[in-house]
Write a protein that holds these residues in place. Structure first.
Motif, short mmCIF file in Angstrom:
data_model
loop_
_atom_site.label_atom_id
_atom_site.label_comp_id
_atom_site.label_asym_id
_atom_site.label_seq_id
_atom_site.Cartn_x
_atom_site.Cartn_y
_atom_site.Cartn_z
N PRO A 7 -1.66 13.27 -10.25
CA PRO A 7 -1.81 13.02 -11.69
C PRO A 7 -0.88 11.92 -12.21
O PRO A 7 -1.29 11.09 -13.03
N LEU A 8 0.35 11.91 -11.72
CA LEU A 8 1.29 10.86 -12.14
C LEU A 8 0.80 9.48 -11.70
O LEU A 8 0.87 8.51 -12.46
N LEU A 38 5.21 3.25 -19.65
CA LEU A 38 4.60 4.51 -19.21
C LEU A 38 4.22 4.42 -17.73
O LEU A 38 4.47 5.36 -16.96
N ALA A 39 3.64 3.29 -17.35
CA ALA A 39 3.24 3.10 -15.95
C ALA A 39 4.45 3.14 -15.03
O ALA A 39 4.42 3.79 -13.98
N LEU A 40 5.51 2.45 -15.41
CA LEU A 40 6.72 2.42 -14.58
C LEU A 40 7.33 3.81 -14.44
O LEU A 40 7.78 4.20 -13.36
N GLY A 44 7.41 5.75 -10.93
CA GLY A 44 8.71 6.16 -10.39
C GLY A 44 8.74 7.64 -10.06
O GLY A 44 9.26 8.04 -9.00
N LEU A 45 8.20 8.48 -10.93
CA LEU A 45 8.18 9.92 -10.67
C LEU A 45 7.29 10.27 -9.49
O LEU A 45 7.60 11.17 -8.70
N ALA A 46 6.16 9.54 -9.36
CA ALA A 46 5.28 9.77 -8.20
C ALA A 46 6.01 9.43 -6.90
O ALA A 46 5.86 10.13 -5.89
N SER A 65 5.25 1.08 -1.86
CA SER A 65 5.13 1.48 -3.26
C SER A 65 6.41 1.16 -4.03
O SER A 65 6.36 0.71 -5.18
N LEU A 66 7.55 1.39 -3.39
CA LEU A 66 8.84 1.13 -4.04
C LEU A 66 9.00 -0.35 -4.36
O LEU A 66 9.48 -0.72 -5.43
N VAL A 67 8.57 -1.22 -3.44
CA VAL A 67 8.68 -2.66 -3.67
C VAL A 67 7.77 -3.09 -4.82
O VAL A 67 8.16 -3.90 -5.67
N THR A 68 6.54 -2.56 -4.87
CA THR A 68 5.64 -2.92 -5.97
C THR A 68 6.18 -2.42 -7.31
O THR A 68 6.07 -3.11 -8.32
N TRP A 69 6.75 -1.21 -7.30
CA TRP A 69 7.35 -0.67 -8.53
C TRP A 69 8.51 -1.54 -9.00
O TRP A 69 8.62 -1.87 -10.18
#
Length: 264
Positions: A7-8, A38-40, A44-46, A65-69
């Motif tokens: 969901p996140l 909101l997306a960030l 981050g929580l995901a 995923s961490l690099v894209t975030w």
């Protein structure tokens, strides 16, 4: 208590899409900024939830995923820099894919969470360098597109809506300079803090990283001494970034997924 990763990730996907849509319409408003924040947050929580399920292991998908975030976060911090506005339509969808990646294809393998602050520092510097250099690579692609459009008179109206070439080049080299500096610190910390380099099968990663570092260094030197710019600068920047990706993510893919070995 585990976090609801899917969901996140879906909320992050929708929020990134809205922020990208606002950016594509050249809208620099509060709505786009709220969607991005909101997306960030959800992304981050995901990521946190995915790391919890993997017992703190930073696997291939979590690292991607961490690099894209982080790249999207850096772009958010540079929100008021008009020259970087065109990057949003590329970086936000990339970050959305990164958020979805840890939800639909979570990696259960990977290096254990570093307990030594020295190794943790090395990993943090490496990821930070990856984010900066990803942003630089996106800027290099944008610069290449702008250069091609300048040679097509029928694209004049589109060119007039894009940042000036000189400003785009200046930001390209600023991002490369920052990424080069952080990558230098990451390499230095790895050489100092990582023990048994040969036993951990890290030689290929280190050599490729040093080669990427040398290419970025040569590009910065060429810019300073000989005024390198335009297509030459773009080619060197993308070559260095390609080697950097191969050094970290390519090596991580082979070692984790095919050889069953793990490292940070």
């Amino acid at each position: 208590m585990s976090l609801p990763i899917l969901p996140l990730a879906l909320i992050a996907l929708v929020a990134y899409a809205h922020a990208s849509w606002r950016a594509a319409g050249a809208r620099q408003d509060r709505s786009g900024l709220i969607s991005l924040l909101l997306a960030l947050g959800c992304h981050g929580l995901a990521l946190v939830g995915s790391l919890q399920e993997a017992d703190g292991r930073l696997g291939l998908t979590q690292a991607l995923s961490l690099v894209t975030w982080q790249t999207a976060l850096l772009l958010a911090l540079l929100w008021r820099v008009n020259t970087l506005w065109p990057l949003r339509t590329a970086i936000y969808p990339l970050a959305a894919a990164g958020a979805l990646l840890v939800a639909v294809w979570p990696s259960r393998s990977g290096a254990e969470a570093p307990h030594d602050w020295k190794i943790a520092l090395h990993v943090a510097l490496s990821i930070f360098a990856a984010g900066l250099l990803t942003l630089a690579a996106a800027q290099a692609v944008a610069l290449s597109v702008l250069d091609r459009l300048l040679h097509k008179p029928e694209q004049l109206n589109r060119v007039l809506r894009m940042p000036p070439m000189q400003s785009a080049e200046d930001w390209l080299f600023q991002l490369i300079g920052a990424g080069f500096f952080v990558l230098s610190l990451a390499l230095l910390s790895g050489l100092i803090f990582v023990d048994n380099l040969f036993d951990q099968h890290l030689v290929h990663k280190t050599l490729l990283s040093i080669l990427a570092w040398a290419i970025f260094g040569a590009l910065l030197l060429g810019r300073r001494r000989w005024g390198w710019r335009g297509r030459r600068a773009v080619r060197w920047a993308l070559s260095g970034y390609g080697l950097f990706l191969l050094a970290y993510f390519g090596s991580k893919l082979v070692l984790e997924q095919f050889l069953g070995r793990h490292w940070s």
